[in-house]
Design an enzyme around this catalytic site. Structure first.
Site, PDB file in Angstrom:
ATOM      1  N   CYS A 115       0.889  -1.113   0.213  1.00 44.26           N
ATOM      2  CA  CYS A 115       0.082   0.253   0.009  1.00 44.26           C
ATOM      3  C   CYS A 115       0.917   0.983  -0.195  1.00 44.26           C
ATOM      4  CB  CYS A 115      -1.199  -0.015   0.671  1.00 44.26           C
ATOM      5  SG  CYS A 115      -2.154   1.806   1.465  1.00 44.26           S
ATOM      6  N   SER A 119      -1.258   2.070   4.433  1.00 44.09           N
ATOM      7  CA  SER A 119      -1.042   0.471   5.504  1.00 44.09           C
ATOM      8  C   SER A 119      -2.562  -0.008   4.809  1.00 44.09           C
ATOM      9  CB  SER A 119      -0.936   0.853   6.690  1.00 44.09           C
ATOM     10  OG  SER A 119      -1.520   1.544   7.123  1.00 44.09           O
TER      11      SER A 119
END
Lengths: 216, 115
Positions: A115, A119
């Site tokens: 990502c 996250s």
């Protein structure tokens, strides 16, 4: 007795501060108090969430999904076409897996999930993301230099193998379906699940036959 | 200042680190997830706010570790609560002071409560 007094004052001061939580902990306490007072969150819900993600929800769920896909071709087909529906069958559907795509490793393709923004992670089936997944070092380099990043995990991918990097978002998260190791034809789902590492489901591990039974 | 040794250490060295270093980090993530579930703000809004906080931290050379990550979680959470409820940053700061005072004025071993 000024020396004694100053030492005593210092001791008391230290004692007081020794159990004073950090600034961050105090800020969370403040936020929680205000949200609870306003009826916006229930403290029991927070406790239950923390307990679930500390004790219960972790990569074993993902390993179970992978082992089932290896053993049951119909389940695998459904998983590849509509992962949330397949995972719902196992009772593990959550917000983080409501929009999930499963990407399959083959002899020619290796998948890696990141990502780059923050996250985003399928935490309903993998638990809380590991520290390295959240680190800028990983987020910034996984797309730019996936082979270099994988090498740091001890995973060396042949140049003929294509590496596909998937950038997760809040709306679409990814799970890697690793390759079933050779020589596991006789194994049942439980035993197979024991071969699956957390990192193999993110893509920072590949050959599960090399070190079977590694810790998640 | 960037901690070069930490930033450059191989990623797999941090593989076995615990997901939470301190309980407040778990509570922060729990509150964020619960507020998304309750619809105070969307998952996308959350990821954008957290992403911005992480980018800002990186741009000022914060150490690339869990402490920084969870500090960003906390900042993003405070910002979104201020934007999406009637709890403003000043109210949060005052309540934080109240808790600090409660800790400092409670004898060690006694339960800490707000007055």
């Amino acid at each position: 007795m000024p020396e004694f007094d100053s030492k005593k004052v210092a001791d008391i001061h230290q004692q007081l501060h020794s159990h004073l939580p950090s600034d961050s902990a105090l800020r969370i306490k403040a936020l929680e108090t205000l949200l609870v007072d306003k009826g916006l969150v229930n403290p029991d819900t927070i406790d239950a969430w923390v307990e679930a993600y500390s004790e219960e929800i972790g990569p074993k769920r993902g390993a179970e999904v992978v082992a089932k896909a290896w053993s049951d071709s119909k389940f695998k087909q459904k998983l590849m076409q509509d992962a949330p529906a397949a995972i719902d069958e196992l009772g593990y559907l959550g917000k983080a897996t409501a929009h999930l795509k499963v990407v399959e490793n083959t002899d020619d393709v290796h998948n890696l999930v990141v990502c780059t923004l923050c996250s985003c992670y399928p935490f309903s089936i993998l638990g809380i993301a590991p520290a390295w997944y959240k680190a800028a070092a990983y987020r910034s380099r996984a797309v730019r230099d996936p082979r270099g990043v994988l090498a740091e995990f001890g995973v060396h991918i042949n140049n003929e193998v294509e590496i596909r990097v998937w950038d997760s978002t809040a709306e679409l998260r990814y799970l890697v379906l690793p390759q079933r190791p050779a020589g596991t034809e006789q194994m049942g789902e439980d035993e197979l699940a024991g071969l699956v590492t957390r990192n193999s489901m993110i893509g920072t591990d590949r050959d599960l036959g090399a070190n079977p039974g590694r810790a998640y | 200042m960037i901690d070069a040794e930490l930033t450059l250490r191989p990623l797999h060295k941090v593989d076995g680190d615990p997901v939470f270093d301190e309980p407040w980090q778990a509570e922060a993530l729990a509150i964020a997830d619960i507020l998304v579930s309750k619809g105070m703000f969307s998952a996308r809004t959350w990821s954008e706010a957290l992403g911005k906080a992480l980018k800002d931290a990186q741009s000022v050379g914060a150490v690339d570790n869990q402490q920084t990550y969870y500090n960003c979680v906390l900042s993003a959470l405070e910002q979104l609560v201020a934007e999406h409820s009637d709890i403003d940053q000043q109210t949060m700061a005052t309540k934080r002071q109240d808790w600090e005072h409660a800790y400092l004025s409670t004898p060690h071993g006694q339960p800490v409560r707000l007055k």
